[in-house]
Design an enzyme around this catalytic site. Structure first.
Site, mmCIF file in Angstrom:
data_model
loop_
_atom_site.group_PDB
_atom_site.id
_atom_site.type_symbol
_atom_site.label_atom_id
_atom_site.label_comp_id
_atom_site.label_asym_id
_atom_site.label_seq_id
_atom_site.Cartn_x
_atom_site.Cartn_y
_atom_site.Cartn_z
ATOM 1 N N LYS A 68 -0.599 6.359 -12.460
ATOM 2 C CA LYS A 68 -0.318 6.197 -11.022
ATOM 3 C C LYS A 68 -0.969 4.957 -10.401
ATOM 4 O O LYS A 68 -0.452 4.410 -9.443
ATOM 5 C CB LYS A 68 -0.790 7.438 -10.251
ATOM 6 C CG LYS A 68 0.098 8.634 -10.445
ATOM 7 C CD LYS A 68 -0.358 9.768 -9.563
ATOM 8 C CE LYS A 68 0.591 10.926 -9.660
ATOM 9 N NZ LYS A 68 0.295 11.975 -8.693
ATOM 10 N N ASP A 105 3.119 12.038 -2.655
ATOM 11 C CA ASP A 105 2.233 13.192 -2.870
ATOM 12 C C ASP A 105 1.689 13.761 -1.554
ATOM 13 O O ASP A 105 1.663 14.983 -1.367
ATOM 14 C CB ASP A 105 1.050 12.792 -3.761
ATOM 15 C CG ASP A 105 1.462 12.628 -5.214
ATOM 16 O OD1 ASP A 105 2.437 13.263 -5.641
ATOM 17 O OD2 ASP A 105 0.803 11.853 -5.931
#
Ligand code: ATR
Length: 273
Positions: A68, A105
């Protein structure tokens, strides 16, 4: 019918990822003509494989552990929220071939807490356990909900302090070590440590929990998580695994790629949690 548009999640390891099932259910529910697969890409192959995927017909990728953060230098641009989070979970290939990194997220967590679970965040006292990449991604969106306070507690207190300083302009944000938590309880406690992954959790003080406390674990497992067990054993009001966030962040990615937000209820009914 035209060939389906292709998408994938990249990570290492990736075999347990639920993203292919979630996106297949979204495609079924919305009637979108797409395919979604899971690709195991090791850190050493990331640069080469990322560009291979995106020149090889993939229209977008989800990115999971451990890529990420490392994927950022390989992209052409980031959205503001990915920049703030310092992490990317969604890549989109624009029509000119350039790559944009986004991060859904935080939106996924808020959608689950607020819209699915109806947890009051405005004026709440919120504690986040952990100060790694996952925490960095959710702090800005949690602060947007205007809690009375957000405390970040971490084994390594310096990392909690660094995040509290980075985001100090967003409101009442403080940092602690785990051993400095004895005197407090909270409306909402979010576990963002990766500690439960080995089946154990750190010795969080039981006094954090009151009968009104709601606990939420960003982690999830078919067999429950140690944090959720700990929270229930210590008498919290409710404790949830992060299945809902997983589905909601996927729905946001799907929306970015397909311009249609799927009905997540359709998927929630078909996954555990
Ligand atoms: P992620 O992207 O999942 O947040 P990370 O950036 O590696 O992963 O962060 C992991 C977090 O879990 C950190 O807050 C880490 O604490 P430290 O900063 O002190 O390392 C926390 N963590 C992992 N294992 C832990 C353990 N056994 N006990 C306490 N905290 C732990």
């Amino acid at each position: 019918m035209a060939a389906p548009d292709r998408y994938a999640v990249i990570g290492h390891p990736i075999s347990h990822s639920k993203s292919p099932i979630i996106h297949a259910l979204f495609a079924e529910q919305t009637g979108e003509n797409m395919r979604y697969e899971a690709l195991d890409i090791s850190p050493a192959e990331l640069e080469e494989q990322l560009h291979a995927c995106l020149t090889d017909g993939f229209s977008g990728l989800n990115v999971t552990v451990p890529h990420k953060e490392n994927v950022i230098p390989l992209l052409d641009r980031l959205t503001e929220r990915a920049e703030l989070a310092g992490a990317v979970n969604t890549i989109t290939r624009a029509t000119d071939g350039t790559l944009e990194g986004d991060n859904t997220d935080g939106l996924g967590l808020i959608a689950d807490l607020r819209d699915n679970l109806h947890i009051e965040l405005i004026d709440a006292s919120i504690l986040i356990l952990g100060a790694g990449g996952a925490t960095r991604g959710i702090v800005p969106l949690l602060m947007e909900q205007q809690p009375a306070e957000l405390m970040i507690a971490n084994r390594t207190v310096e990392k909690a302090e660094a995040l509290a300083t980075t985001f100090a302009h967003l409101g009442n944000l403080t940092a602690r070590g785990f051993e400095q938590l004895e005197d407090r309880n909270f409306h909402v406690i979010i576990n963002a440590t990766s500690a439960g992954l080995d089946g154990n959790i750190p010795p969080f003080p039981a006094s954090l929990i009151s009968p009104d406390t709601i606990c939420y674990d960003l982690s999830y497992s078919m067999h429950g998580t140690p944090f959720v067990s700990w929270a229930k054993e210590n008498g919290c009001k409710q404790a949830y695994q992060g299945w809902g966030m997983l589905i909601e962040q996927a729905a946001e990615s799907f929306n970015i790629w397909r311009n249609i937000r799927p009905d997540t209820e359709y998927v929630r009914k078909r996954l555990p949690g």
